[in-house]
Design a protein around this motif. Sequence first.
Motif, PDB file in Angstrom:
ATOM      1  N   ASP A  72      40.979  38.951  42.388  1.00 37.81           N
ATOM      2  CA  ASP A  72      39.697  38.631  43.017  1.00 37.81           C
ATOM      3  C   ASP A  72      39.824  38.477  44.532  1.00 37.81           C
ATOM      4  OD1 ASP A  72      38.350  38.688  40.624  1.00 37.81           O
ATOM      5  OD2 ASP A  72      38.443  36.517  40.312  1.00 37.81           O
ATOM      6  N   GLN A  73      41.031  38.204  45.007  1.00 40.20           N
ATOM      7  CA  GLN A  73      41.247  37.963  46.428  1.00 40.20           C
ATOM      8  C   GLN A  73      41.830  39.173  47.151  1.00 40.20           C
ATOM      9  OE1 GLN A  73      43.726  34.492  46.140  1.00 40.20           O
ATOM     10  NE2 GLN A  73      42.015  33.154  45.652  1.00 40.20           N
ATOM     11  N   GLN A  74      41.863  40.333  46.496  1.00 41.64           N
ATOM     12  CA  GLN A  74      42.385  41.547  47.131  1.00 41.64           C
ATOM     13  C   GLN A  74      41.511  41.940  48.311  1.00 41.64           C
ATOM     14  OE1 GLN A  74      42.458  44.554  44.070  1.00 41.64           O
ATOM     15  NE2 GLN A  74      44.672  44.426  43.933  1.00 41.64           N
ATOM     16  N   PRO A  75      42.116  42.535  49.333  1.00 42.08           N
ATOM     17  CA  PRO A  75      41.310  43.002  50.470  1.00 42.08           C
ATOM     18  C   PRO A  75      40.403  44.153  50.043  1.00 42.08           C
ATOM     19  CG  PRO A  75      43.590  43.718  50.685  1.00 42.08           C
ATOM     20  CD  PRO A  75      43.540  42.784  49.506  1.00 42.08           C
ATOM     21  N   ALA A  76      39.344  44.363  50.798  1.00 41.99           N
ATOM     22  CA  ALA A  76      38.369  45.411  50.481  1.00 41.99           C
ATOM     23  C   ALA A  76      39.021  46.789  50.430  1.00 41.99           C
ATOM     24  CB  ALA A  76      37.241  45.400  51.500  1.00 41.99           C
ATOM     25  N   ALA A  77      40.066  47.001  51.216  1.00 41.70           N
ATOM     26  CA  ALA A  77      40.734  48.307  51.230  1.00 41.70           C
ATOM     27  C   ALA A  77      41.326  48.660  49.869  1.00 41.70           C
ATOM     28  CB  ALA A  77      41.824  48.319  52.290  1.00 41.70           C
ATOM     29  N   ALA A  78      41.668  47.645  49.104  1.00 41.24           N
ATOM     30  CA  ALA A  78      42.233  47.889  47.781  1.00 41.24           C
ATOM     31  C   ALA A  78      41.149  48.184  46.748  1.00 41.24           C
ATOM     32  CB  ALA A  78      43.055  46.675  47.335  1.00 41.24           C
ATOM     33  N   ARG A  79      39.913  48.003  47.140  1.00 43.95           N
ATOM     34  CA  ARG A  79      38.800  48.199  46.215  1.00 43.95           C
ATOM     35  C   ARG A  79      37.914  49.347  46.698  1.00 43.95           C
ATOM     36  NH1 ARG A  79      37.309  42.935  43.309  1.00 43.95           N
ATOM     37  NH2 ARG A  79      39.264  41.851  43.325  1.00 43.95           N
ATOM     38  N   THR A  80      38.451  50.526  46.592  1.00 38.94           N
ATOM     39  CA  THR A  80      37.694  51.715  46.968  1.00 38.94           C
ATOM     40  C   THR A  80      37.656  52.671  45.791  1.00 38.94           C
ATOM     41  OG1 THR A  80      39.671  52.793  47.832  1.00 38.94           O
ATOM     42  CG2 THR A  80      38.341  51.558  49.406  1.00 38.94           C
ATOM     43  N   GLY A  93      34.582  41.667  35.856  1.00 37.30           N
ATOM     44  CA  GLY A  93      35.897  41.753  35.249  1.00 37.30           C
ATOM     45  C   GLY A  93      35.733  42.308  33.850  1.00 37.30           C
ATOM     46  N   ASN A  94      36.790  42.858  33.331  1.00 37.16           N
ATOM     47  CA  ASN A  94      36.760  43.395  31.981  1.00 37.16           C
ATOM     48  C   ASN A  94      37.717  42.574  31.132  1.00 37.16           C
ATOM     49  OD1 ASN A  94      36.405  45.016  29.754  1.00 37.16           O
ATOM     50  ND2 ASN A  94      37.771  46.634  30.483  1.00 37.16           N
ATOM     51  N   PRO A  95      37.226  41.444  30.595  1.00 33.55           N
ATOM     52  CA  PRO A  95      38.117  40.618  29.783  1.00 33.55           C
ATOM     53  C   PRO A  95      38.390  41.299  28.447  1.00 33.55           C
ATOM     54  CG  PRO A  95      35.920  39.684  29.804  1.00 33.55           C
ATOM     55  CD  PRO A  95      35.898  40.875  30.701  1.00 33.55           C
ATOM     56  N   ARG A  96      39.641  41.273  28.060  1.00 32.44           N
ATOM     57  CA  ARG A  96      39.991  41.877  26.775  1.00 32.44           C
ATOM     58  C   ARG A  96      41.266  41.261  26.237  1.00 32.44           C
ATOM     59  NH1 ARG A  96      42.565  47.649  28.172  1.00 32.44           N
ATOM     60  NH2 ARG A  96      43.416  47.148  30.202  1.00 32.44           N
ATOM     61  N   LEU A  97      41.467  41.449  24.961  1.00 34.04           N
ATOM     62  CA  LEU A  97      42.706  41.012  24.332  1.00 34.04           C
ATOM     63  C   LEU A  97      43.639  42.211  24.274  1.00 34.04           C
ATOM     64  CD1 LEU A  97      41.424  38.799  21.389  1.00 34.04           C
ATOM     65  CD2 LEU A  97      42.446  38.057  23.529  1.00 34.04           C
ATOM     66  N   ALA A 105      47.377  38.639  24.033  1.00 37.36           N
ATOM     67  CA  ALA A 105      47.156  37.925  25.294  1.00 37.36           C
ATOM     68  C   ALA A 105      45.775  38.286  25.835  1.00 37.36           C
ATOM     69  CB  ALA A 105      48.226  38.301  26.313  1.00 37.36           C
ATOM     70  N   ALA A 106      45.121  37.307  26.448  1.00 31.29           N
ATOM     71  CA  ALA A 106      43.830  37.531  27.099  1.00 31.29           C
ATOM     72  C   ALA A 106      44.090  38.020  28.515  1.00 31.29           C
ATOM     73  CB  ALA A 106      43.017  36.237  27.124  1.00 31.29           C
ATOM     74  N   TRP A 107      43.459  39.133  28.882  1.00 24.20           N
ATOM     75  CA  TRP A 107      43.676  39.727  30.189  1.00 24.20           C
ATOM     76  C   TRP A 107      42.336  40.119  30.776  1.00 24.20           C
ATOM     77  CZ3 TRP A 107      45.271  45.290  31.514  1.00 24.20           C
ATOM     78  CH2 TRP A 107      45.711  45.376  32.836  1.00 24.20           C
ATOM     79  N   SER A 108      42.090  39.721  32.008  1.00 21.62           N
ATOM     80  CA  SER A 108      40.859  40.086  32.698  1.00 21.62           C
ATOM     81  C   SER A 108      41.209  41.051  33.811  1.00 21.62           C
ATOM     82  CB  SER A 108      40.168  38.844  33.268  1.00 21.62           C
ATOM     83  OG  SER A 108      38.967  39.209  33.885  1.00 21.62           O
ATOM     84  N   GLU A 109      40.774  42.283  33.659  1.00 16.54           N
ATOM     85  CA  GLU A 109      41.088  43.324  34.618  1.00 16.54           C
ATOM     86  C   GLU A 109      39.871  43.582  35.502  1.00 16.54           C
ATOM     87  OE1 GLU A 109      43.215  47.644  34.358  1.00 16.54           O
ATOM     88  OE2 GLU A 109      41.874  47.099  32.749  1.00 16.54           O
ATOM     89  N   PRO A 110      40.066  43.712  36.831  1.00 15.93           N
ATOM     90  CA  PRO A 110      38.925  44.015  37.685  1.00 15.93           C
ATOM     91  C   PRO A 110      38.325  45.369  37.317  1.00 15.93           C
ATOM     92  CG  PRO A 110      40.929  43.716  38.993  1.00 15.93           C
ATOM     93  CD  PRO A 110      41.308  43.627  37.561  1.00 15.93           C
TER      94      PRO A 110
END
Length: 133
Positions: A72-80, A93-97, A105-110
């Motif tokens: 969630d704290q990644q710089p904007a450049a990483a989110r293109t 986020g895409n929460p999934r098991l 394991a529970a994992w929330s992926e951007p």
Amino acid sequence: MARQKKRSPQVEEVRPYVEGVAKNLVDKLYGPNGPAWGTTLTEIEDLLLGIRQVLTEKMLDESLARQAIAADQQPAAARTCPGCQQPLACDDGNPRLVQTRAGEAAWSEPEGYCSRCRRAFFPSVPELGDRSE
């Protein structure tokens, strides 16, 4: 006890700490004299494997939760967008098991969506052909 395989440098770095924790746990479980005479090796092993499972589950949960916060704290450049390189907000986020070698394991992926290219993507997964990592 003989060590059968080499461990990663990260594991070797924390080995003294883990060995101290193990000694304290044995004291807590069995007292200073160890398991009572007659306790079978299988009983000891079953208890220790259960403790290992709890430790693994907790460390995996904690690591994935911290990773989600860092994402969630990644710089904007990483989110293109990987297609048009347009900066995107990855608010969802895409929460999934997920199934791991240690269990579920529970994992929330951007997750991001580019309205220009009309496609969803996961910034944490490199695109096919991307050799930047």
